[in-house]
Design an enzyme around this catalytic site. Structure first.
Site, PDB file in Angstrom:
ATOM      1  N   GLY A  23      47.123  48.463  40.246  1.00  0.00           N
ATOM      2  CA  GLY A  23      45.776  48.691  39.738  1.00  0.00           C
ATOM      3  C   GLY A  23      44.752  48.770  40.850  1.00  0.00           C
ATOM      4  O   GLY A  23      45.027  48.458  42.018  1.00  0.00           O
ATOM      5  N   ASP A  76      48.301  39.799  40.479  1.00  0.00           N
ATOM      6  CA  ASP A  76      48.239  41.059  39.742  1.00  0.00           C
ATOM      7  C   ASP A  76      46.873  41.202  39.095  1.00  0.00           C
ATOM      8  O   ASP A  76      46.088  40.245  39.028  1.00  0.00           O
ATOM      9  CB  ASP A  76      49.339  41.078  38.674  1.00  0.00           C
ATOM     10  CG  ASP A  76      49.804  42.483  38.323  1.00  0.00           C
ATOM     11  OD1 ASP A  76      49.076  43.450  38.633  1.00  0.00           O
ATOM     12  OD2 ASP A  76      50.891  42.614  37.730  1.00  0.00           O
ATOM     13  N   GLY A  77      46.578  42.399  38.636  1.00  0.00           N
ATOM     14  CA  GLY A  77      45.332  42.656  37.935  1.00  0.00           C
ATOM     15  C   GLY A  77      45.504  42.473  36.439  1.00  0.00           C
ATOM     16  O   GLY A  77      46.556  42.059  35.954  1.00  0.00           O
ATOM     17  N   ASP A  79      44.027  44.364  32.537  1.00  0.00           N
ATOM     18  CA  ASP A  79      43.173  45.339  31.845  1.00  0.00           C
ATOM     19  C   ASP A  79      42.148  44.623  30.980  1.00  0.00           C
ATOM     20  O   ASP A  79      40.985  45.011  30.924  1.00  0.00           O
ATOM     21  CB  ASP A  79      44.033  46.276  31.001  1.00  0.00           C
ATOM     22  CG  ASP A  79      44.996  47.084  31.853  1.00  0.00           C
ATOM     23  OD1 ASP A  79      44.600  47.508  32.956  1.00  0.00           O
ATOM     24  OD2 ASP A  79      46.145  47.279  31.434  1.00  0.00           O
ATOM     25  N   LYS A  89      48.070  44.002  29.976  1.00  0.00           N
ATOM     26  CA  LYS A  89      48.280  44.712  31.222  1.00  0.00           C
ATOM     27  C   LYS A  89      49.119  45.951  30.960  1.00  0.00           C
ATOM     28  O   LYS A  89      49.675  46.119  29.886  1.00  0.00           O
ATOM     29  CB  LYS A  89      48.987  43.814  32.239  1.00  0.00           C
ATOM     30  CG  LYS A  89      48.154  42.611  32.664  1.00  0.00           C
ATOM     31  CD  LYS A  89      48.935  41.627  33.539  1.00  0.00           C
ATOM     32  CE  LYS A  89      49.793  42.287  34.581  1.00  0.00           C
ATOM     33  NZ  LYS A  89      49.033  43.215  35.448  1.00  0.00           N
ATOM     34  N   GLY A  92      48.046  51.049  33.864  1.00  0.00           N
ATOM     35  CA  GLY A  92      48.461  51.990  34.888  1.00  0.00           C
ATOM     36  C   GLY A  92      49.866  52.529  34.683  1.00  0.00           C
ATOM     37  O   GLY A  92      50.308  53.399  35.424  1.00  0.00           O
ATOM     38  N   GLU A  98      55.986  45.105  36.036  1.00  0.00           N
ATOM     39  CA  GLU A  98      54.954  44.065  36.060  1.00  0.00           C
ATOM     40  C   GLU A  98      55.428  42.826  35.317  1.00  0.00           C
ATOM     41  O   GLU A  98      55.269  41.696  35.807  1.00  0.00           O
ATOM     42  CB  GLU A  98      53.663  44.587  35.428  1.00  0.00           C
ATOM     43  CG  GLU A  98      52.848  45.491  36.319  1.00  0.00           C
ATOM     44  CD  GLU A  98      51.506  45.849  35.702  1.00  0.00           C
ATOM     45  OE1 GLU A  98      50.536  45.978  36.459  1.00  0.00           O
ATOM     46  OE2 GLU A  98      51.440  45.999  34.472  1.00  0.00           O
TER      47      GLU A  98
END
Length: 216
Positions: A23, A76-77, A79, A89, A92, A98
């Site tokens: 991300g 991690d990112g 959403d 998440k 992407g 992930e």
């Protein structure tokens, strides 16, 4: 953002194996992390959640591995996320890797802008990774759970994940129990994984232009 990134660097320790997510936020963090590794002269290996992240790490001269006996921490990112450490998440498209890397990690830390914080996942697009084989039938079963569904598109065709699967974005009016919804979805034949992260999150680092705060 810079202060949040500096905070994340505490999890990058000498001799560690780090899961690195995907991300835009992670893309910005990786060079900051690289500077930290160089300043401290650390030896670190990385498991990547996507081919794009893997390339970014390698371009900076960082060591990427593809199997390990442990994952010390994953960064991690997200959403969307809630204040009680649930997250959606996979926007992407790097969904399955992930979930593997993040859930295998001893500590999972997510980082995201505060505008991604939500009260619940009602009205939120939840990515669901599905096998290409009989994908239309799988999609109909997803709709039968009450979801409004949309196939993920890219380049004029169906989006294909790093693992050769499709993504269906599922939106529900209400999501009372994310964990229960996840179990319902993964029990559908053809569903590989969902973007509901309802376990193992040690901490969420939420930042804005002024600073950051953490949820745990």
């Amino acid at each position: 953002m810079e202060k949040a990134f500096e905070y994340l660097n505490q999890y990058i320790e000498d001799g560690s194996i780090i899961g690195m997510g995907s991300g835009t936020t992670i893309e910005k963090y990786i060079p900051v992390m690289k500077d930290h590794i160089d300043r401290q002269n650390l030896s670190v290996e990385f498991l990547s959640t996507s081919l794009k992240t893997e390339k970014a790490l390698q371009n900076l001269g960082l060591t990427v591995i593809h199997d390990a006996e442990r994952v010390d921490a994953a960064i991690d990112g997200a959403d969307q996320f809630t204040g009680n450490c649930l997250a959606v998440k996979g926007g992407g498209g790097s969904l399955m890797r992930e979930k593997q890397v993040d859930y295998f990690a001893g500590r999972l830390i997510l980082v995201a802008h505060e505008r991604k914080k939500v009260e619940d996942f009602g009205g939120v697009e939840i990515p669901v990774e599905i096998n290409q084989y009989l994908y239309r039938m799988t999609g109909r079963l997803l709709e039968a759970t009450g979801a409004a569904t949309q196939m993920r598109m890219a380049g004029g065709g169906l989006f294909v994940t790093d693992n050769g699967n499709y993504i269906v974005d599922c939106t529900y009016r209400t999501v009372d129990d994310p964990g229960e919804l996840h179990q319902e979805l993964v029990n559908i034949p053809g569903v590989v994984e969902t973007g509901i992260f309802d376990r193992h999150i040690k901490e969420i680092v939420s930042f804005n232009e002024q600073g950051f705060k953490t949820y745990d």
